[in-house]
Design an enzyme around this catalytic site. Sequence first.
Site, short mmCIF file in Angstrom:
data_model
loop_
_atom_site.label_atom_id
_atom_site.label_comp_id
_atom_site.label_asym_id
_atom_site.label_seq_id
_atom_site.Cartn_x
_atom_site.Cartn_y
_atom_site.Cartn_z
N THR A 75 0.84 -1.20 0.00
CA THR A 75 0.00 0.00 0.00
C THR A 75 0.88 1.25 0.00
O THR A 75 0.69 2.16 -0.81
CB THR A 75 -0.92 0.02 1.24
OG1 THR A 75 -1.77 -1.13 1.19
CG2 THR A 75 -1.78 1.28 1.27
N GLN A 182 1.11 -9.61 -5.35
CA GLN A 182 0.68 -11.00 -5.44
C GLN A 182 1.65 -11.84 -6.27
O GLN A 182 1.51 -13.07 -6.34
CB GLN A 182 -0.71 -11.10 -6.09
CG GLN A 182 -1.83 -10.47 -5.30
CD GLN A 182 -2.26 -11.28 -4.09
OE1 GLN A 182 -1.87 -12.44 -3.92
NE2 GLN A 182 -3.05 -10.68 -3.23
N HIS A 204 3.92 -10.21 3.16
CA HIS A 204 2.96 -11.08 3.85
C HIS A 204 2.08 -11.92 2.93
O HIS A 204 1.28 -12.71 3.41
CB HIS A 204 2.11 -10.28 4.85
CG HIS A 204 1.05 -9.42 4.26
ND1 HIS A 204 -0.26 -9.83 4.20
CD2 HIS A 204 1.07 -8.19 3.73
CE1 HIS A 204 -0.99 -8.86 3.67
NE2 HIS A 204 -0.20 -7.85 3.38
N THR A 243 13.43 4.68 10.70
CA THR A 243 14.36 3.62 11.06
C THR A 243 13.92 2.29 10.46
O THR A 243 12.75 1.93 10.57
CB THR A 243 14.44 3.49 12.60
OG1 THR A 243 14.90 4.74 13.11
CG2 THR A 243 15.38 2.38 13.02
N CYS A 329 -9.46 -6.37 1.48
CA CYS A 329 -9.22 -4.95 1.67
C CYS A 329 -10.49 -4.14 1.53
O CYS A 329 -10.59 -3.03 2.01
CB CYS A 329 -8.19 -4.48 0.67
SG CYS A 329 -6.97 -5.74 0.36
C1 LIG Z 1 -2.25 -7.13 -0.54
C2 LIG Z 1 -2.11 -6.23 -1.72
C3 LIG Z 1 -1.76 -4.88 -1.56
C4 LIG Z 1 -1.57 -4.26 -0.19
O1 LIG Z 1 -0.37 -4.71 0.35
P1 LIG Z 1 -0.03 -4.41 1.89
O2 LIG Z 1 1.38 -4.88 2.01
O3 LIG Z 1 -0.99 -5.22 2.68
O4 LIG Z 1 -0.17 -2.95 2.10
C5 LIG Z 1 -1.63 -4.11 -2.68
N1 LIG Z 1 -1.82 -4.61 -3.90
C6 LIG Z 1 -2.16 -5.90 -4.11
C7 LIG Z 1 -2.36 -6.41 -5.48
C8 LIG Z 1 -2.34 -6.74 -3.02
O5 LIG Z 1 -2.68 -8.00 -3.22
#
Ligand SMILES: *Cc1c(COP(=O)(O)O)cnc(C)c1O
Length: 388
Positions: A75, A182, A204, A243, A329
């Site tokens: 994000t 992804q 993650h 940091t 989301c």
């Molecule tokens: C999960 C995702 C995000 C957001 O990533 P975060 O690390 O959770 O902020 C953005 N773009 C795509 C395509 C995602 O699958």
Amino acid sequence: MSDRPIYLDCHATTPVDERVLAAMLPYFTQHFGNPSSISHVYGWEAEAAVKQTRSILAEAINATPEEIVFTSGATEANNLAIKGVAEAYYQKGQHIITVATEHSAVIDPCNYLKSLGFEVTILPVEKDGIINLNQLEKALRPDTILVSVMAANNEIGVLQPLAEIGELCRSQEIIFHTDAAQAIAKIPLDVQAMKIDLMSLTAHKVYGPKGIGAIYVRRRNPRVQLAAQQHGGGHERGMRSGTLYTPQIVGFGKAVEIALEEQKIECDRLTQLRERLWEQLSQLPGIHLNGHPTQRLAGNLNISVEGVDGAALLLGLQPVMAVSSGSACSSVTTAPSHVLTALGHSEQLAYASVRFGIGRFNTQEEIDKVAEYFISTVQSLRQQATFV
Ligand SMILES: *Cc1c(COP(=O)(O)O)cnc(C)c1O
């Protein structure tokens, strides 16, 4: 654990791999130094660990370690890419192109820029979820400063033709950003071959920790400028102060290292499980596959179900499987997914949809159990509907 529903929501997030956790732990208590501390060993060992992850990420996408800027996730990386380019290049032009099926972390920064006076073209997709390259070419203008197209979709798993998009953008000297949250370590990514200038990453979704990501920022041919969105100590070459979170960064590196090592085998295994699930589910009448049948992430299956209420279906599935409709989301709203609507689905069909995200720790037995329960749930919901 065994009495909990089977986790099949790997596009929302994944568990941290035990090997990743083991690599992270010493960096909380023992090697806790600040990687920016240059006058003692505590700083040096943290800096060495950060450097190693930089190298792993760079190698994963054919970049150089200096081109990796750590962020809190994809994000933030998307925000930095889009707002950072807009602020650095607005004198060159104020037109941005993106796609209707992008993650909200791309769409929303674009809409924000629109409110500031930028012009945003949102390209549609074909029925299979892939963009039309002719349409993209026609949308490019002399004042276009950025094209943002994701690598792999978080709902329908569809892979966009990055190399072709990169070629088009480079030929007109337009910056190409891709959200690869992804895709990292799941499909081959090469910023040189694909002519990518900015790439957002996160840990993650590949069995790394939450709260850490990165952005690749091209340094040569051409050198891309990004206006910082967070100011402070000048970390990350001034592009992202704060940091560095060493344990998370170590986990990110380990997660990508493992996923790359296992990429080929895991991709084949997940494809098999996905096909096995689809073979069983598609025996039900009125089931539709969303997105391109093969040009998609191995672990993704997204289907729409006729003749059942979407909310009732998810509720019925809950005891046995953790799946979602649309993306995590945006799941605070009950509106139909903007991705499925972009494929041209009616609101009804877009709403009765289920996303399966199969991952590293899922087994064939789980897939069979899920298929069986899914089929009986749909059948009983349809039966109830006929009696009403
Ligand atoms: C999960 C995702 C995000 C957001 O990533 P975060 O690390 O959770 O902020 C953005 N773009 C795509 C395509 C995602 O699958």
